[in-house]
Design a protein around this motif. Sequence first.
Motif, mmCIF file in Angstrom:
data_model
loop_
_atom_site.group_PDB
_atom_site.id
_atom_site.type_symbol
_atom_site.label_atom_id
_atom_site.label_comp_id
_atom_site.label_asym_id
_atom_site.label_seq_id
_atom_site.Cartn_x
_atom_site.Cartn_y
_atom_site.Cartn_z
ATOM 1 N N ILE A 87 -17.548 -6.639 -18.973
ATOM 2 C CA ILE A 87 -17.663 -6.796 -20.429
ATOM 3 C C ILE A 87 -16.989 -5.638 -21.145
ATOM 4 N N GLN A 88 -17.230 -4.417 -20.696
ATOM 5 C CA GLN A 88 -16.628 -3.254 -21.354
ATOM 6 C C GLN A 88 -15.116 -3.251 -21.211
ATOM 7 N N GLN A 89 -14.626 -3.754 -20.117
ATOM 8 C CA GLN A 89 -13.186 -3.751 -19.890
ATOM 9 C C GLN A 89 -12.479 -4.825 -20.701
ATOM 10 N N ASN A 90 -13.114 -5.989 -20.846
ATOM 11 C CA ASN A 90 -12.425 -7.130 -21.451
ATOM 12 C C ASN A 90 -12.855 -7.438 -22.882
ATOM 13 N N PHE A 91 -13.941 -6.817 -23.346
ATOM 14 C CA PHE A 91 -14.413 -7.056 -24.715
ATOM 15 C C PHE A 91 -14.721 -5.735 -25.411
ATOM 16 N N ALA A 92 -13.870 -4.731 -25.164
ATOM 17 C CA ALA A 92 -14.088 -3.408 -25.750
ATOM 18 C C ALA A 92 -14.043 -3.439 -27.270
ATOM 19 N N SER A 93 -13.216 -4.318 -27.829
ATOM 20 C CA SER A 93 -13.068 -4.361 -29.288
ATOM 21 C C SER A 93 -14.340 -4.806 -29.993
ATOM 22 N N LYS A 94 -15.264 -5.412 -29.297
ATOM 23 C CA LYS A 94 -16.504 -5.865 -29.929
ATOM 24 C C LYS A 94 -17.534 -4.748 -30.064
ATOM 25 N N ASN A 95 -17.305 -3.615 -29.397
ATOM 26 C CA ASN A 95 -18.220 -2.470 -29.501
ATOM 27 C C ASN A 95 -19.664 -2.877 -29.197
ATOM 28 N N LEU A 96 -19.844 -3.595 -28.096
ATOM 29 C CA LEU A 96 -21.178 -4.046 -27.712
ATOM 30 C C LEU A 96 -21.981 -2.893 -27.106
ATOM 31 N N ASN A 97 -23.266 -2.826 -27.452
ATOM 32 C CA ASN A 97 -24.167 -1.831 -26.879
ATOM 33 C C ASN A 97 -24.860 -2.457 -25.664
#
Length: 430
Positions: free
Chosen positions: A396-406
């Motif tokens: 998730i962090q690698q492929n959806f970094a732009s969402k700034n998910l916690n």
Amino acid sequence: MKKILYTIAFLLATGTIANAQTPVLQSQQEMADFIVLENQLLLFTRKQADGQYIYSERSQQDGSKVMQKETVLNAGTLNTVIGKNEAGTEVYVYQKNGRKQEVISFYRLKEGNFEKTGERRLPKLKNNSANLGLFLSADKNTLLIAAELGNTRGYDDLYASQWENNRWTKPQNLGPQVNTRQVEFAPFVADNTLYFARQQGEQSMIYSAPFEGNTVKGEAVKLDETVNSSSTYNAYYKKGENGQYRISAAAENSYAIYKIEKDNLLAFAEDPLSFADAVSGSQDPGTLRSDKTTEEEVELSGLVAHSQSPDDAYVLDSEEAAKSHMVTRQANGLTMHYTLNQVYMGGKQAQLLNTYLKALPNGATLTIKGFSDGFGPEPAKARVSRQRAQLLKAYIQQNFASKNLNITVDTVVREEVGQHFRIAEIRTVK
């Protein structure tokens, strides 16, 4: 052509050895399979001009080591160790003296000496390869074979034969999750995981796949650089209470058995990880969708079983979903389903996860909880539950970094045994 047991003589590539590796034995002579018994007694196979023979290396009280040819174990012209019992007090040896004189002999280790206790004939094999590889399970009931038996997917494949009614069953190909058009060899099983080597050009790398009921239960994945040294030949991986070992050939007339000091397969850092292969079989998790598959074709509503509430997260609502081990959707998230020992997502699972993540608002908070059921040894269960959670977080962090998910992670090892406890939960927190 005379059959030989696998050696590593034909690979002469130069390579580098990974960190945290201790050479247990180095040799200028070709080595094949090996095994570590009680009191760190090392048995290994050495190829010579007149055949293949088993040698031992024994530690002495003064710290020195004594190497010798084990006469009792070398009853054939071709000999190699192929397994041991759980306690490490009995060793299984392949011995060949002629075309039809192939046996598996059993030897008890008592007070440092070997005593033969029995033998079995090898199953009938019409092997089209010049090589043969074998592994016999600790209970003596499963024989894994590396050979070319006519229904190969390419060159040498892996097969399994069972000891039933005092005879071996016909060897069965382990299938496309393990066997490719490359050469697969050096099978070994530990903690319900099949390990094997795959030759690719002038290199050989070690792979693993979940293995339950003598059947491969998931895609094979290449082990990381802790085990696989780059640009070299890695084979005969072993794992047990004494640690992890492998054979590597880094240059001509340079062979070594290495002990892997750091058990990287059982340890996970809690800080963010970056796994390029977080999805099984994919080197780029960000480009999973094939040209023939549209996002509409993998909508969650069409491919997942819906639960009525988060409380029934452990229950699959359809037989089809249970068979596919894919994804279950809850009101506040997803449950990823895995087979035994599986920690990587399949491509379909990743597509469903992508659809779910794309719909989340930026800055959303997620909890990821990795589960293992109660089957297997404690270290393996703990490792599996950690990896399921951490690999999802890394993906998730690698492929959806732009969402700034916690994202926070947690792990649970259930006492119950069953497929529906081999999961990872992804939940949104409001």
